[in-house]
Design a protein around this motif. Structure first.
Motif: not given
Length: 334
Positions: A70-71, A26-29, A75-80
């Motif tokens: 929530p789905d 997440g931070l690198a992206a 997905a957004w959190i999982a994919g950072s």
């Protein structure tokens, strides 16, 4: 219902695995901060917070996205794709209990739930006796809050009142306005929107504040810790100064939204399809107060614990442990 719960468990497992595999993505992206929120008042609060000059100084670039369910958030959190989001507190607890590395920063929405009835009287839950009530999202917060309070009132679904469930608040509203329901449990801003629609159809409405009923039946202060802000753990570990700035900006935004409902309604309308008057009305009927995760913890544990007695899957198991709550004294960046 069982199939839905199994699907949610699988989604959480996938999200947890993805986050474990890419802990710093997440931070690198992105050099800035990717922020998300559901529609409604949490979005208005974050939209205002992201305009805070002190936050801009720390973050530079920032983006506010809208998640529809929530789905999508998982997905957004999982994919950072996002590092920080507004969310219902039960969704936050569920993510944490499933192994997703998130922490609760604050709780700022303390009550959006109410019952909107057509005619009659709604002075207390006892007035639901003998009527037909619609509830969206079986097994979710509106349903569990209603069931918990009915039990406290000594009332039983099927014996004292009839309850039917709809797949979404939109379906509940349509059924109510078609007068196939006597009343409906609705969150804001959906309740304000429905009241205005009912008025345009010549229908009289009455309302019951479920936060007040919770206070009456439990002996606790009025207000339910329903929504707040969470972030990915590596964000506060790597950028504690960002988190301090976000906390301050959210606190200022909550105060501004509560004090300026008309202007806040205009701001919210820029981010959603909801008309400004609906958002304004919702603000006036919602308890808004910024409390840090540590400050909100006692009431949050009582609230989530009570609802988890009816459905442990609601929060993914038990009440979250210490690691869920962001400390008020963040460590200095090393």
């Amino acid at each position: 219902m069982i199939d839905i719960q199994r699907r949610q468990l699988l989604q959480f497992a996938v999200a947890s695995a993805a986050l474990s595999a890419f802990p710093g993505l997440g931070l690198a992206a992105s050099a800035g901060l990717q922020v998300a929120s559901p529609l409604g008042l949490p979005q208005v609060i974050l939209a205002r917070a992201l305009r805070d000059p002190r936050l801009i100084e720390h973050l530079g670039e920032r983006e506010l996205r809208t998640w529809r369910d929530p789905d999508q958030l998982r997905a957004w959190i999982a994919g950072s794709e996002v590092q920080l989001t507004a969310t219902p507190t039960n969704v936050a607890a569920n993510l944490y209990n499933r192994g997703v590395p998130v922490v609760l920063m604050n709780v700022n929405v303390w009550g959006t739930l109410g019952i909107l009835g057509l005619d009659g009287e709604l002075a207390s839950l006892a007035d639901l006796a003998g009527i037909h009530v619609g509830v969206p999202w079986r097994g979710d917060m509106p349903d569990l809050v209603l069931r918990y309070l009915l039990d406290r009132e000594g009332m039983e679904i099927g014996r004292d009142l009839r309850v039917t469930y709809q797949a979404s608040p939109f379906e509940t509203v349509q059924t109510l306005l078609a007068q196939r329901l006597d009343a409906a449990v609705l969150p804001e801003p959906m309740r304000t929107s429905t009241r205005l629609q009912a008025s345009s159809l010549g229908l009289d409405t009455v309302e019951l504040d479920l936060q007040a009923e919770w206070a009456r039946l439990t002996g606790t202060p009025p207000g339910l810790p329903q929504a707040g802000v969470i972030c990915r753990r590596e964000l506060f570990e790597s950028r504690p100064e960002w988190i301090v700035a976000v906390q301050s900006a959210v606190a200022g935004a909550v105060d501004w939204v509560a004090a300026n409902p008309a202007e806040a309604g205009q701001l919210g309308a820029r981010y959603s399809s909801l008309p400004a008057p609906v958002i304004e009305g919702a603000i006036k009927r919602t308890r808004l107060e910024m409390r840090s995760a540590t400050q909100a913890r006692p009431e949050l544990e009582g609230f989530l614990g009570a609802l988890a007695e009816l459905s442990p899957a609601f929060i993914g198991g038990g009440v979250p442990n210490d690691g869920f709550y962001l400390a008020d004294d963040l460590p200095a960046r090393g």
